[in-house]
Structures are given as structure tokens and as C-alpha cells.
Design a protein around this motif. Structure first.
Motif, mmCIF file in Angstrom:
data_model
loop_
_atom_site.group_PDB
_atom_site.id
_atom_site.type_symbol
_atom_site.label_atom_id
_atom_site.label_comp_id
_atom_site.label_asym_id
_atom_site.label_seq_id
_atom_site.Cartn_x
_atom_site.Cartn_y
_atom_site.Cartn_z
ATOM 1 N N ARG A 61 0.814 -1.225 0.000
ATOM 2 C CA ARG A 61 0.000 0.000 0.000
ATOM 3 C C ARG A 61 0.844 1.270 0.000
ATOM 4 O O ARG A 61 1.914 1.300 0.613
ATOM 5 C CB ARG A 61 -0.892 0.044 1.246
ATOM 6 N N ARG A 62 0.305 2.284 -0.653
ATOM 7 C CA ARG A 62 0.844 3.634 -0.486
ATOM 8 C C ARG A 62 -0.324 4.470 0.064
ATOM 9 O O ARG A 62 -1.107 5.042 -0.695
ATOM 10 C CB ARG A 62 1.374 4.182 -1.798
ATOM 11 N N ASP A 63 -0.437 4.426 1.394
ATOM 12 C CA ASP A 63 -1.601 5.002 2.081
ATOM 13 C C ASP A 63 -1.297 6.465 2.419
ATOM 14 O O ASP A 63 -0.508 6.758 3.331
ATOM 15 C CB ASP A 63 -1.870 4.170 3.341
ATOM 16 N N ALA A 64 -1.943 7.371 1.696
ATOM 17 C CA ALA A 64 -1.639 8.798 1.865
ATOM 18 C C ALA A 64 -2.030 9.297 3.257
ATOM 19 O O ALA A 64 -1.385 10.180 3.813
ATOM 20 C CB ALA A 64 -2.365 9.610 0.788
ATOM 21 N N LEU A 65 -3.070 8.709 3.823
ATOM 22 C CA LEU A 65 -3.517 9.162 5.147
ATOM 23 C C LEU A 65 -2.521 8.741 6.226
ATOM 24 O O LEU A 65 -2.160 9.528 7.102
ATOM 25 C CB LEU A 65 -4.910 8.610 5.445
ATOM 26 N N LYS A 66 -2.058 7.482 6.155
ATOM 27 C CA LYS A 66 -1.096 7.041 7.175
ATOM 28 C C LYS A 66 0.196 7.849 7.065
ATOM 29 O O LYS A 66 0.815 8.190 8.068
ATOM 30 C CB LYS A 66 -0.831 5.548 7.032
ATOM 31 N N ALA A 67 0.601 8.160 5.845
ATOM 32 C CA ALA A 67 1.813 8.976 5.675
ATOM 33 C C ALA A 67 1.594 10.368 6.254
ATOM 34 O O ALA A 67 2.456 10.894 6.978
ATOM 35 C CB ALA A 67 2.167 9.064 4.186
ATOM 36 N N ALA A 68 0.435 10.953 5.972
ATOM 37 C CA ALA A 68 0.156 12.306 6.485
ATOM 38 C C ALA A 68 0.149 12.308 8.011
ATOM 39 O O ALA A 68 0.666 13.231 8.649
ATOM 40 C CB ALA A 68 -1.180 12.801 5.937
ATOM 41 N N MET A 69 -0.414 11.237 8.599
ATOM 42 C CA MET A 69 -0.444 11.164 10.069
ATOM 43 C C MET A 69 0.970 11.076 10.631
ATOM 44 O O MET A 69 1.291 11.707 11.651
ATOM 45 C CB MET A 69 -1.272 9.957 10.515
ATOM 46 N N ALA A 70 1.823 10.315 9.959
ATOM 47 C CA ALA A 70 3.220 10.200 10.422
ATOM 48 C C ALA A 70 3.931 11.547 10.288
ATOM 49 O O ALA A 70 4.718 11.949 11.165
ATOM 50 C CB ALA A 70 3.949 9.127 9.605
ATOM 51 N N MET A 71 3.641 12.252 9.208
ATOM 52 C CA MET A 71 4.256 13.583 9.011
ATOM 53 C C MET A 71 3.844 14.532 10.127
ATOM 54 O O MET A 71 4.671 15.249 10.694
ATOM 55 C CB MET A 71 3.808 14.173 7.665
ATOM 56 N N ILE A 72 2.563 14.528 10.433
ATOM 57 C CA ILE A 72 2.067 15.484 11.437
ATOM 58 C C ILE A 72 2.654 15.152 12.814
ATOM 59 O O ILE A 72 3.051 16.055 13.563
ATOM 60 C CB ILE A 72 0.522 15.510 11.443
ATOM 61 N N ALA A 73 2.762 13.858 13.116
ATOM 62 C CA ALA A 73 3.362 13.478 14.407
ATOM 63 C C ALA A 73 4.817 13.955 14.476
ATOM 64 O O ALA A 73 5.271 14.478 15.497
ATOM 65 C CB ALA A 73 3.280 11.961 14.591
ATOM 66 N N ALA A 74 5.543 13.808 13.367
ATOM 67 C CA ALA A 74 6.944 14.241 13.349
ATOM 68 C C ALA A 74 7.044 15.773 13.396
ATOM 69 O O ALA A 74 7.962 16.321 14.027
ATOM 70 C CB ALA A 74 7.629 13.707 12.089
ATOM 71 N N LEU A 75 6.107 16.451 12.751
ATOM 72 C CA LEU A 75 6.118 17.921 12.799
ATOM 73 C C LEU A 75 5.826 18.412 14.222
ATOM 74 O O LEU A 75 6.408 19.401 14.681
ATOM 75 C CB LEU A 75 5.080 18.491 11.819
ATOM 76 N N GLU A 76 4.959 17.694 14.921
ATOM 77 C CA GLU A 76 4.686 18.029 16.331
ATOM 78 C C GLU A 76 5.982 17.988 17.140
ATOM 79 O O GLU A 76 6.219 18.829 18.001
ATOM 80 C CB GLU A 76 3.686 17.031 16.948
#
Ligand code: GLV
Ligand code: MN
Ligand code: MN
Length: 417
Positions: free
Chosen positions: A244-259
Motif C-alpha cells: 500500500r501507499r496510504d496517503a492518510l497514514k503517511a500524512a499522520m506520520a508527518m504530522i506526528a513528526a512535525l509536532e
């Protein structure tokens, strides 16, 4: 006659100001008591028409420029003198309140009315402006009208911006200008003699300090980004996780890292993901595309540059095989307002017997783009519990009138009696 017995602050009519705030709040009124009057919408057009009606009833001339900033002019004795400018914005957040922006426009109108009521003439003209699209919720970036006026952004670039439904600023503006024929087109830009904007604080400091007037020292910097994450849609029941290339899971990981990136134990950094669109947004399809926004702010330009510069890298590092496009949609440096304007506001509030304190603005304002053009400043008044960008946003009639009293006196000083 009246001139000798009354100062303009005494002619500020608290009831008239409050009544107009409430009348304006009907345009885009939400069932929860808030306001949804986004830039260049039918509701914004109706509010503009109301402002023009109030202004022309009093004999003030209206005009509009090519980015949709609406001006109301009270003539001065010297028509060639640069005007003193005051105002704010009529557009709101989608779930906004009655006072953010609208107050600065209504306080400016009340100031013009007070001068008119007393028959006080000024050397310079005083112009009231309703800046176009301060909020930026529909068309990013915010403070679009003042940015174009101040030359910080190119008109053509702004006209091409699309809202979330694909409507361009240019198209929405065409409809807006056609609906306000009483306001002829004027040249974009200018060099005011000074700019003073009244606004509710939108934070809790004045209320906590039981202080009526905020003498605004400056505005912190802000950056906005769009982050688009593109993966592949797939069947939720069949696609193995490792393919899978799950755009939502990637976005969630990005936001956690940005936090993590934005973590700040002094609680000075402001980091917000305020919009999050998932496509196709279906229970049993792996999300193929996510678009989220970042609003991040800090008073220190060096911190803004360091953290802002790291955003794209952090997003890429958590892409999980998805494509990532990061674009900056707003970049405002921190500013400090003119010291002499601050002193004037402080001194005038003191003369009027009003409590006051110096305060920095966490929100951005159109005054940001006036500051390089002319001596600029802002007057804050308290809002209930510091709540703003929320339908329950509230302020007292007395505090709003107090801010307008300081405003009219300062405008008169700057315009010359
Ligand atoms: C203005 O609305 C801001 O977001 O600061
Ligand atoms: Mn505002
Ligand atoms: Mn706002």
C-alpha cells in the motif's frame, strides 16, 4: 459651537456602534450565533453593500481597488494631503464570530461619524478601509488585500488563486465588484500618512489584567503551507499492507513528526494543522490523496526560518512511499509598530482615563502590510475569555466604544484639526 464643548471621544455613540456590529453580524449569521462570511462570498458582498449604504447616507465617498479593498473617505481641508487610514476586514472565518475584523471597520466608521456629528474638519482626509480577504480561509493567503495594496504580493498572482472549489479570486472579485456599483474603481496602492487599526485582542491577556486598551507593540511572524500527499487508492479488503501507499497514514506520520519538530517547552511556537482533506474519503478504499495545511507562528524571525526550513524535509522523511508536495502559501515576518504611534495610543488612552498595557499580537492583521508604508499601529480591546475564530467570540459594548474613543482621538491628531 459643539467644537468647544466636546472632544471627539465624547461623540462616540456606544449604542450606534453596538447596533451596527449586530446588524453586520446578520450577513452570514450562523444558527449558533457565529458568522460565516468568507471573502468575496454572497455574505461578504451583502456586508459590503451595507457599509456602502451607511457611508453614503452620511455623505462619505466610497471606492474599491482592483483586489477588492473597499474605501470610505471623509474629505479633509487639503484634498492633496495623504490620508490617514484606519480599518480592518469584513470577511470572517467559516466558523467565526461577530467581532474579528468587523469591529475595526465599525470602529472606524463610528470615528468618522463622531467627527461628522461634531462638525470637526481635518487637514488630511481620513479613509476607512475594509481590506479584502484578511482571513484567508477561502482563498489562501490571508491579508491578501493589504498585501496587494502594500506591494508585498503581485496582483496577477493573487487573482489566479483558487478556493477549495476551484473558483478563482478573479472570478469572485468580478461578481463582488459588479454588486457594488456605488463604489467606483480606484488605483491599487497608495502612501497613507499613517495607519491605525482597532481589533479585538483574540487572546486572554487584557481580560486577565482587567485592562481596557491594548497598545499593540507588534505582530509575530507566520508561515502557512499546503502539504499534498499522493499515494495510491486500493481495495481495503484485499490490498496487502506492504504493497500500500496510504496517503492518510503517511500524512499522520508527518504530522506526528512535525509536532516533535515544533515542540517548545516555553509554549511560544504556535503550530496548527487546521485543514485535512482525504480523497476519496471512503470507508473501504485506501486513501490515495491527502491535503493538509500548516499554520505556524513565532515572534523571532530566526526561529521561523529554522523551523520553517525544516518542514519539507520532515514531511519527505515520513512519506512512506508516497509523493509529497510542500508549498508555502504565506510568509509573514514579525514586525514592530512605530514607537510614536504606540506612544500616541498609550497617551490618549491615559487622557481618556482608560487602563492600558503594551501587548504583542499573536494573530496577524492587515496592519502588518501597512507598517512598511507609513507609521502604523493597533488598538486592542478585550474579548470574552480570549476566545476568537469561534462562533461564541464576544466583547462588551463598553470596551468596543472605549477602543473607538481612543481611535477617533488618535485619527484626529494624525489628520490635524
Ligand atoms: C488572522 O485571522 C490570523 O489567523 O491571525
Ligand atoms: Mn482579524
Ligand atoms: Mn481572524
Amino acid at each position: 459651537m459643539l467644537r468647544n464643548v466636546k472632544r471627539p471621544a465624547d461623540a462616540i455613540d456606544e449604542q450606534r456602534l453596538w447596533r451596527r456590529q449586530m446588524e453586520l453580524a446578520r450577513f452570514g449569521a450562523r444558527p449558533d450565533g457565529g458568522v460565516n462570511r468568507q471573502a468575496l462570498s454572497a455574505e461578504d458582498i451583502a456586508a459590503r453593500r451595507q457599509l456602502i449604504a451607511w457611508a453614503t447616507a452620511r455623505g462619505f465617498a466610497c471606492s474599491v481597488d482592483s483586489i477588492g479593498n473597499l474605501f470610505v473617505r471623509r474629505a479633509g481641508r487639503n484634498p492633496d494631503a495623504a490620508p490617514v487610514l484606519t480599518g480592518s476586514h469584513l470577511d470572517s472565518q467559516p466558523a467565526g464570530g461577530k467581532f474579528d475584523g468587523a469591529y475595526g471597520v465599525m470602529a472606524g466608521l463610528e470615528a468618522l461619524e463622531a467627527l461628522e456629528d461634531l462638525g470637526i474638519s481635518t487637514e488630511r482626509p481620513i479613509e476607512l478601509v475594509a481590506w479584502c480577504n484578511e482571513e484567508g480561509g477561502r482563498f489562501p493567503p490571508g491579508a491578501m488585500g493589504s498585501a496587494a495594496y502594500g506591494g508585498a504580493q503581485k496582483l496577477d498572482d493573487l487573482l489566479a488563486i483558487r478556493d477549495w472549489e476551484g473558483v478563482t479570486v478573479e472570478a469572485a472579485l468580478r461578481t463582488t465588484l459588479a454588486a457594488t456599483p456605488e463604489a467606483p474603481l480606484r488605483t491599487l496602492g497608495g502612501k497613507p500618512a499613517a495607519y491605525v487599526e482597532a481589533h479585538i485582542e483574540q487572546g486572554p491577556l487584557l481580560e486577565a489584567a482587567r485592562t481596557t486598551i491594548g497598545v499593540v507593540t507588534g505582530i509575530q511572524g507566520a508561515q502557512w503551507y499546503h502539504v499534498e500527499v499522493i499515494g495510491s487508492e486500493a481495495h481495503a479488503g484485499t490490498a496487502p499492507l506492504k504493497t500500500r501507499r496510504d496517503a492518510l497514514k503517511a500524512a499522520m506520520a508527518m504530522i506526528a513528526a512535525l509536532e516533535q519538530l515544533m515542540a517548545d517547552e516555553t509554549d511560544t511556537v504556535r503550530f496548527t494543522v487546521g485543514r485535512f482533506d482525504v480523497t476519496p474519503n471512503s470507508t473501504n478504499t485506501v486513501p490515495g490523496r491527502v491535503l493538509f495545511t500548516i499554520d505556524f507562528r513565532h515572534p523571532d524571525a530566526a526561529v521561523l526560518a529554522r523551523l520553517g526550513g525544516a518542514i519539507e524535509g520532515v514531511c519527505r522523511a515520513h512519506a512512506r512511499g508516497c509523493e509529497v508536495h510542500v508549498s508555502k502559501t504565506l510568509d509573514m515576518s514579525p514586525i514592530r509598530f512605530d514607537a510614536a504611534i504606540q506612544q500616541r495610543i498609550d497617551f490618549t488612552a491615559g487622557e481618556l482615563g482608560l487602563s492600558r498595557m503594551a501587548i504583542a499580537s499573536g494573530a496577524f492583521h492587515d496592519a502588518k502590510y501597512m507598517n512598511p508604508l507609513c507609521p502604523s499601529g493597533m488598538i486592542f480591546v478585550p474579548c470574552e475569555k480570549g476566545i476568537s475564530h469561534n462562533p461564541v467570540e464576544n466583547a462588551t459594548a463598553g470596551d468596543l466604544a472605549a477602543g473607538a474613543r481612543v481611535l477617533v482621538e488618535v485619527l484626529l491628531q494624525l489628520a490635524g484639526q
